[in-house]
Design a protein around this motif. Structure first.
Motif, PDB file in Angstrom:
ATOM      1  N   THR A 114     -59.176 -42.832 -15.074  1.00 53.59           N
ATOM      2  CA  THR A 114     -58.545 -43.730 -14.179  1.00 53.59           C
ATOM      3  C   THR A 114     -57.045 -43.714 -14.280  1.00 53.59           C
ATOM      4  O   THR A 114     -56.727 -44.323 -15.257  1.00 53.59           O
ATOM      5  N   VAL A 115     -56.280 -43.390 -13.323  1.00 58.27           N
ATOM      6  CA  VAL A 115     -54.908 -43.524 -13.386  1.00 58.27           C
ATOM      7  C   VAL A 115     -54.316 -44.166 -12.294  1.00 58.27           C
ATOM      8  O   VAL A 115     -55.129 -44.333 -11.267  1.00 58.27           O
ATOM      9  N   TYR A 116     -53.228 -44.727 -12.319  1.00 59.12           N
ATOM     10  CA  TYR A 116     -52.563 -45.603 -11.305  1.00 59.12           C
ATOM     11  C   TYR A 116     -51.544 -44.950 -10.564  1.00 59.12           C
ATOM     12  O   TYR A 116     -50.512 -44.686 -11.508  1.00 59.12           O
ATOM     13  N   ASP A 117     -51.386 -45.113  -9.365  1.00 60.18           N
ATOM     14  CA  ASP A 117     -50.124 -44.528  -8.521  1.00 60.18           C
ATOM     15  C   ASP A 117     -49.455 -45.816  -8.069  1.00 60.18           C
ATOM     16  O   ASP A 117     -50.306 -46.827  -7.529  1.00 60.18           O
ATOM     17  N   LEU A 118     -48.365 -45.739  -7.855  1.00 58.15           N
ATOM     18  CA  LEU A 118     -47.558 -46.555  -7.088  1.00 58.15           C
ATOM     19  C   LEU A 118     -47.535 -46.274  -5.572  1.00 58.15           C
ATOM     20  O   LEU A 118     -47.031 -45.140  -5.246  1.00 58.15           O
ATOM     21  N   ILE A 119     -48.037 -47.308  -4.761  1.00 54.73           N
ATOM     22  CA  ILE A 119     -48.099 -47.115  -3.339  1.00 54.73           C
ATOM     23  C   ILE A 119     -46.859 -48.032  -2.832  1.00 54.73           C
ATOM     24  O   ILE A 119     -46.743 -49.017  -3.311  1.00 54.73           O
ATOM     25  N   ALA A 120     -46.351 -47.360  -1.510  1.00 55.68           N
ATOM     26  CA  ALA A 120     -45.366 -48.086  -0.687  1.00 55.68           C
ATOM     27  C   ALA A 120     -45.655 -48.076   0.625  1.00 55.68           C
ATOM     28  O   ALA A 120     -46.168 -47.227   0.952  1.00 55.68           O
ATOM     29  N   VAL A 121     -45.770 -49.172   1.375  1.00 55.24           N
ATOM     30  CA  VAL A 121     -45.825 -49.496   2.889  1.00 55.24           C
ATOM     31  C   VAL A 121     -44.391 -49.545   3.334  1.00 55.24           C
ATOM     32  O   VAL A 121     -44.111 -50.784   3.065  1.00 55.24           O
ATOM     33  N   ALA A 137     -55.765 -47.519  -7.773  1.00 57.28           N
ATOM     34  CA  ALA A 137     -56.266 -46.561  -8.876  1.00 57.28           C
ATOM     35  C   ALA A 137     -57.004 -45.234  -8.198  1.00 57.28           C
ATOM     36  O   ALA A 137     -57.358 -45.080  -7.055  1.00 57.28           O
ATOM     37  N   ARG A 138     -56.800 -44.204  -9.297  1.00 56.48           N
ATOM     38  CA  ARG A 138     -57.470 -42.908  -8.687  1.00 56.48           C
ATOM     39  C   ARG A 138     -57.931 -42.320  -9.825  1.00 56.48           C
ATOM     40  O   ARG A 138     -57.644 -42.506 -10.908  1.00 56.48           O
ATOM     41  N   ILE A 139     -58.810 -41.224  -9.579  1.00 55.34           N
ATOM     42  CA  ILE A 139     -59.507 -40.560 -10.628  1.00 55.34           C
ATOM     43  C   ILE A 139     -58.578 -39.245 -10.982  1.00 55.34           C
ATOM     44  O   ILE A 139     -58.076 -38.547 -10.189  1.00 55.34           O
ATOM     45  N   GLY A 140     -57.846 -39.270 -12.421  1.00 55.89           N
ATOM     46  CA  GLY A 140     -57.251 -38.203 -12.812  1.00 55.89           C
ATOM     47  C   GLY A 140     -57.917 -37.470 -13.779  1.00 55.89           C
ATOM     48  O   GLY A 140     -59.005 -37.590 -14.219  1.00 55.89           O
ATOM     49  N   ARG A 141     -57.330 -36.350 -14.240  1.00 56.27           N
ATOM     50  CA  ARG A 141     -57.860 -35.345 -15.078  1.00 56.27           C
ATOM     51  C   ARG A 141     -57.466 -35.563 -16.591  1.00 56.27           C
ATOM     52  O   ARG A 141     -55.971 -35.860 -16.580  1.00 56.27           O
ATOM     53  N   ARG A 142     -58.236 -35.559 -17.439  1.00 51.92           N
ATOM     54  CA  ARG A 142     -57.572 -35.643 -18.861  1.00 51.92           C
ATOM     55  C   ARG A 142     -58.108 -34.461 -19.592  1.00 51.92           C
ATOM     56  O   ARG A 142     -59.389 -34.040 -19.545  1.00 51.92           O
ATOM     57  N   PHE A 143     -57.110 -33.634 -20.417  1.00 46.12           N
ATOM     58  CA  PHE A 143     -57.755 -32.542 -21.201  1.00 46.12           C
ATOM     59  C   PHE A 143     -58.039 -32.912 -22.437  1.00 46.12           C
ATOM     60  O   PHE A 143     -57.303 -33.759 -23.217  1.00 46.12           O
ATOM     61  N   ASP A 144     -59.323 -32.778 -22.816  1.00 43.83           N
ATOM     62  CA  ASP A 144     -59.759 -33.431 -24.318  1.00 43.83           C
ATOM     63  C   ASP A 144     -59.380 -32.647 -25.431  1.00 43.83           C
ATOM     64  O   ASP A 144     -59.272 -33.173 -26.629  1.00 43.83           O
ATOM     65  N   ALA A 145     -58.734 -31.320 -25.166  1.00 42.92           N
ATOM     66  CA  ALA A 145     -58.282 -30.842 -26.395  1.00 42.92           C
ATOM     67  C   ALA A 145     -56.908 -30.056 -25.745  1.00 42.92           C
ATOM     68  O   ALA A 145     -57.057 -29.669 -24.467  1.00 42.92           O
ATOM     69  N   PRO A 146     -55.813 -29.815 -26.530  1.00 50.37           N
ATOM     70  CA  PRO A 146     -54.706 -29.262 -25.946  1.00 50.37           C
ATOM     71  C   PRO A 146     -54.861 -27.776 -25.844  1.00 50.37           C
ATOM     72  O   PRO A 146     -53.878 -27.097 -26.355  1.00 50.37           O
TER      73      PRO A 146
END
Ligand SMILES: [Zn+2]
Lengths: 612, 420
Positions: free
Chosen positions: A71-78, A146-155
């Motif tokens: 889960t990652v968080y984006d800033l939203i503006a209206v 909140a949004r689903i983001g990607r995480r890489f488990d190994a570099p």
């Protein structure tokens, strides 16, 4: 009471009733007859909310996770809801300059996104989110989503895994309405190739909204809602440990490693070097890191394993031998003389110092150039062909059956097909019927006009390991690849054993004899590709074990000099790692790890094997 | 007051009044989306309106207890008082939504004085026409009657409340019944038609058509040997129309403000800007139209829930009826109003007293104008002029004003029967 005008009361009654009747007719029309008002009302009050499912994860062939969701968080503006706020305070929380806000407002206004919630900043850190939430009442019009983001488990495996990015206009246009602005889509690698598998199917929730588009509740108790279907996980053919080890060995070197399981076509490792940590190009870090990585003169973004094309050099010889055997130009006992090379009137191809009159097996293990110039010439100039061109076409056809001269259709984008010159090309250069084998003799030793991708080299080796066939190389095991091609060469199986014996002798007595493994019969071929731009490229192809091969591999080290110097030990270490799960040859490993082609001048003084 | 009096009260009218008022409060409750709040709560409009209904009923009873002759005797005084209130309002009222119609004394909102000017004007008119040897055929009588109507209309117009000002002219209907020549009714209707036609096709086109018509009239006259007098009369009428249409053209583009032009244009379909000026009318139509035959159910209107219609508890209260109760609800409201109006006409006709009859017709005129124009406005048949639906729209002054207007008539009817 009667009076002069009492008849007028009827007129008044008529006016009242007729006008009331007009109202009734109008009501009848708009409430029962006309349908457009009901549609307008539906559209007015129903908001379709897209529900994006969790994206499928990516695993390696042993079930180790390569890519996960987080889960990652984006800033939203209206824009229209923003009220005057303390720009310094918010800028400080977000770690930005206050000019961000004026630029942001300008951009939103330019795009006419006045009331549409719009992401203005991606992937805030958790501490930033916490501080923002504490004070969000001071920043009306801003929110965190909140949004689903990607995480890489190994570099590792940056090139083949790929990354997600926001859809662009063309993505939206070609998706038949699937994507909307600010959605994410796979932009490269497996993420792009398997987008439809990984993403799942989006769903819809219908909400009743007011005229400000605020949700009031679910529409029709959710009976029209469509459930989102979660994305499907991918199980890659990649072996995470082998991939990581390959990237480790290739550190500070430019080049590529491709390893394939010959019996299935499954790609075990796909290394392009230099590489980068894929998590550097995710979210907010991306905008900062991408220009740096893109500007690197060694081009880390470039996937050399499938896009880079190199002359195969002497690694071409096993196939040359197989074609000559199949065409009956040579038999295993055929010998050709070599006096430091191949010489005919007006042409000399050099060779290196080795015993004279080598047979087929020795020609491979000693990598004799003259042997292959002779056999190439004898093949395409053979009297059974009408002319050189016909002979060349037969030779060319053999090569295409090894997967050369075109795409192998690996299941990630941006593959290159390499270069294999056609007869037409020589017709254009020399004129139709006016070229002879001597003009193109360099092809016999994998030089000049021919270029192969590391993937093609590894696949070529897999064909030899399989004694005559290959499956389309691929990167995903599950979901099961559909329509996987099985391709047979036109080489009889009996011709493979002498060639493989030669490849085995490369390790036992030939150009790679320093890299033997005690319990594993390795077969391989060194190659040194002439590089007009600098030091030769060091190539090596190999497979192991000799019987029931489990791994076929190609290694290219740009500007690495002799194939035996760098590419061969890297290939052999990869084989050891894959087949035994560990590496016992610490000295060889250390030598590779310490070698730096990028930052340091070559200071190592170890004995180097000779070749050509 | 004996039982005999109460028997003479026209109870069907009272029942319709109560039914419309209660139904109105139900719809106000729905329109303001106050679910969860008790309808008795004073914090919501519906609860306020309920209190106003209670006040109105008390006032109605008080009116019933007053001697009927009080209203006849003091008709002019009440009129004078109402005009004074209008002037005070005009001078002291704060501006609310562009109009200065609220009388505020000592910081307390007393009410919209124009609502009370209505029954005062009706009373004065009845009193005047009830006078000895008064005939509307006399020019002097017409002028005085016109003055009684124009004075409050002008004062309300100065308060910037155009809709209510127009309502006073509805009293022409009552005057028509008392002998005002018919063209005072049909001429405004004709001019209204020309007005809309000019705006639709433009002055030049309209004038060309009329000139051609004059030519046709003379051709026909010579062909069929018609009386020249008739042709002259037709030509004159057409020429007057041209003159008037030029006036319309000039007034529309030179006198009306852009927003007024837009309102009229939207009404007659020249502008179709759904999000702009036509938005209110469009959403009103969508709200009523989407109700269908039996509506979406009480408190279930999606348009109402979504607050798509502006002013939905006041001028556009009929939208809630249309959406939640469908054609059944809207039809019932129209028929109830129509019933009430015809009933009052019939009761008025039975009166021995000219005063009561004129009062009854005055009541009908004002009630009918409000009812017809308000609903026509929500149905896109008339410009949005902002007048409430009697007994329905949220607003204490309006409810109390209409209650007084109606119950004075009921009192006059029952009381005078009782006395004579
Ligand atoms: Zn040689």
């Amino acid at each position: 009471m009667k009076d002069r005008f009492d008849n007028r009361f009827r007129n008044v009654v008529v006016i009242v009733t007729v006008l009331s009747a007009i109202l009734l007719f109008r009501l009848f029309y708009i409430q029962l007859v006309a349908q457009q008002y009901k549609q307008f009302a539906e559209e007015n009050t129903r908001s379709r909310k897209t529900v994006l499912p969790a994206r499928g994860l990516i695993y390696d062939r042993n079930g180790k996770r390569l890519v996960t969701n987080e889960t990652v968080y984006d800033l939203i503006a209206v824009l229209k809801q923003i009220e005057p706020f303390d720009t310094h305070k918010l800028a400080e929380i977000l770690g930005l300059d206050t000019s961000f806000f004026s630029a942001m407002c300008q951009k939103l206004a330019d795009e006419k996104r006045y009331y549409t919630p719009t992401v203005v900043l991606r992937e805030l850190g958790n501490d930033v989110v916490a501080r923002f939430q504490e004070q969000k009442f001071n920043f009306r019009g801003f929110s965190v989503k909140a949004r689903i983001g990607r995480r890489f488990d190994a570099p590792v495996a940056a090139h083949l895994l790929g990354y997600l990015g926001e859809v662009d206009e063309s993505d939206i246009a070609s998706s038949d309405g699937y994507y909307e602005l600010q959605h994410f889509i796979g932009k490269s690698g497996l993420e792009k190739q398997y987008e439809t598998v990984l993403r799942g199917e989006k769903g819809y929730e219908y909400k009743v909204v007011d005229k400000f588009n605020r949700e009031i509740g679910s529409y029709a108790n959710g009976q029209f809602d469509i459930q989102a279907k979660a994305g499907t996980d991918l199980v890659s053919t990649i072996d995470l440990e082998l991939q990581a080890y390959g990237e480790l060995l290739m550190q500070n070197k430019i080049g590529a490693i491709v390893a394939i399981e010959p019996s299935t076509g499954e790609v075990l490792a796909l290394v392009s070097s230099p590489s980068f940590d894929p998590s550097l190009l995710v979210g907010r870090k991306r905008s900062h890191n991408y220009p740096v990585i893109a500007a690197d003169p060694n081009k880390p973004l470039y996937n050399r394993a499938i896009t880079g094309a190199y002359p195969p050099g002497s690694t071409f010889k096993p196939i040359m031998a197989l074609i000559a055997l199949q065409e009956g130009t040579i038999v295993p006992t055929t010998t050709f003389s070599c006096h430091m090379g191949f010489t005919i009137p007006g042409l000399h191809v050099g060779c290196h110092d080795h015993p004279n009159n080598l047979d087929l097996v020795q020609s491979i293990s000693q990598s004799c150039n003259a042997y292959y110039c002779h056999s190439f010439r004898n093949t395409i100039d053979h009297s059974k062909f009408a002319n050189t061109e016909a002979g060349y076409r037969a030779w060319y056809d053999h090569l295409t059956r090894f997967g050369l001269g075109g795409l192998l259709h690996l299941d990630i984008p941006n593959e290159s097909g390499g270069v294999l010159p056609t007869a037409e090309k020589f017709d254009n250069i020399y004129g139709k019927g006016r070229w002879r084998s001597s003009y193109i003799i360099s092809l016999a030793i994998g030089q000049a006009e021919i270029n192969l991708t590391p993937l093609q080299m590894a696949n070529m080796m897999a064909v030899v390991a399989n004694r005559g066939y290959y499956y389309d190389p691929h990167l995903v095991r599950s979901p099961m690849p559909q329509g996987l091609g099985l391709h047979h060469t036109a080489i009889d199986k009996r011709h493979f054993e002498p060639v493989i014996e030669g490849l085995a002798q490369v390790f036992l007595s030939g150009t790679a004899r320093w890299y033997q493994l005690p319990d594993i019969a390795q077969c391989g071929k060194t190659g040194t590709a002439e590089n007009p731009h600098g030091e030769d490229h060091s190539n090596f192809i190999a497979f192991a074990p000799r019987d029931n091969p489990k791994i076929a591999i190609a290694v290219v080290v740009e500007n690495g000099g002799f194939g035996a110097t760098w590419a061969a030990p890297i290939a052999s270490l990869m084989i050891e790692k894959y087949l035994t799960g560990q590496v016992a040859r610490a000295h060889a490993e250390k030598r590779i790890l310490e070698k730096d082609f990028i930052h340091l001048p070559d200071t190592l003084t170890i004995p180097t094997p000779h070749e050509q | 007051m004996s039982n005999k009096f109460w028997r003479h009260v026209d109870w069907p009218s009272v029942l319709v009044y109560v039914a419309l008022s209660v139904f109105g409060i139900m719809n106000i409750y729905s329109a303001e989306q106050a679910e969860g709040t008790s309808i008795l709560s004073g914090s919501i409009n519906a609860g306020q309106q309920l209190r106003w209904l209670a006040v109105s009923l008390v006032v109605a009873v008080l009116i019933m207890l007053v001697d009927a002759r009080f209203f006849i005797t003091f008709g002019y005084y009440l009129y004078a008082l109402a005009m004074l209130a209008l002037v005070v309002t005009l001078l002291t009222a704060p501006e609310i939504k562009g109009a200065r119609s609220w009388l505020v004394l000592g910081g307390i909102k007393i009410g919209q004085t124009s609502e009370f000017a209505k029954f005062a004007a009706v009373l004065a008119l009845a009193k005047f026409l009830d006078g000895y040897n008064i005939r509307l055929t006399q020019t002097k009588t017409k002028l005085v009657a016109a003055a009684l109507v124009f004075l409050p209309a002008a004062l309300v117009l100065l308060q910037n409340d155009t809709g209510t000002a127009i309502v006073f002219f509805s009293l022409a209907l009552a005057l028509y019944r008392e002998g005002l020549p018919g063209f005072f009714i049909w001429l405004p209707a004709l001019l209204g038609g020309v007005f809309i036609a000019v705006l639709l096709v433009g002055f030049v086109n309209f004038a060309i058509v009329l000139v051609l018509l004059i030519a046709v009239v003379w051709m026909l006259a010579s062909l069929f040997k018609l009386e020249r007098r008739l042709a002259w009369a037709a030509s004159l009428a057409l020429l007057v129309s041209i003159g008037f249409s030029y006036g319309v053209d000039y007034a529309f583009y030179q006198v009306l403000k852009p927003h007024q032009q837009t309102r009229i244009n939207v009404l007659i379909g020249l502008e179709d800007d759904i999000k702009g000026a036509g938005y209110n009318v469009h959403q009103s139509l969508v709200t009523i139209g989407s109700g269908g035959f039996d509506g979406k159910g009480y408190l279930q209107g999606t348009q109402t829930r979504g607050s798509f219609v502006p002013e939905q508890t006041t001028d556009f209260i009929f939208c809630t009826v249309g959406e939640e109760f469908g054609l059944l609800g809207t039809g019932a409201v129209v028929i109830l109003f129509c019933f009430l109006l015809v009933r009052i006409i019939l009761v008025a006709e039975k009166q021995k007293s000219t005063f009561v009859r004129v009062y009854g017709y005055g009541l009908v005129s004002i009630l009918f104008f409000h009812f017809f124009l308000n609903i026509a406005m929500t149905l896109g048949l008339f410009p949005v002029i902002g007048i409430p639906l009697p007994f329905f729209s949220y607003g204490g002054s309006s409810l109390l004003g209409f209650t007084i207007l109606l119950f004075i008539f009921l009192k006059l009817d029952a009381g005078l029967k009782y006395y004579f």
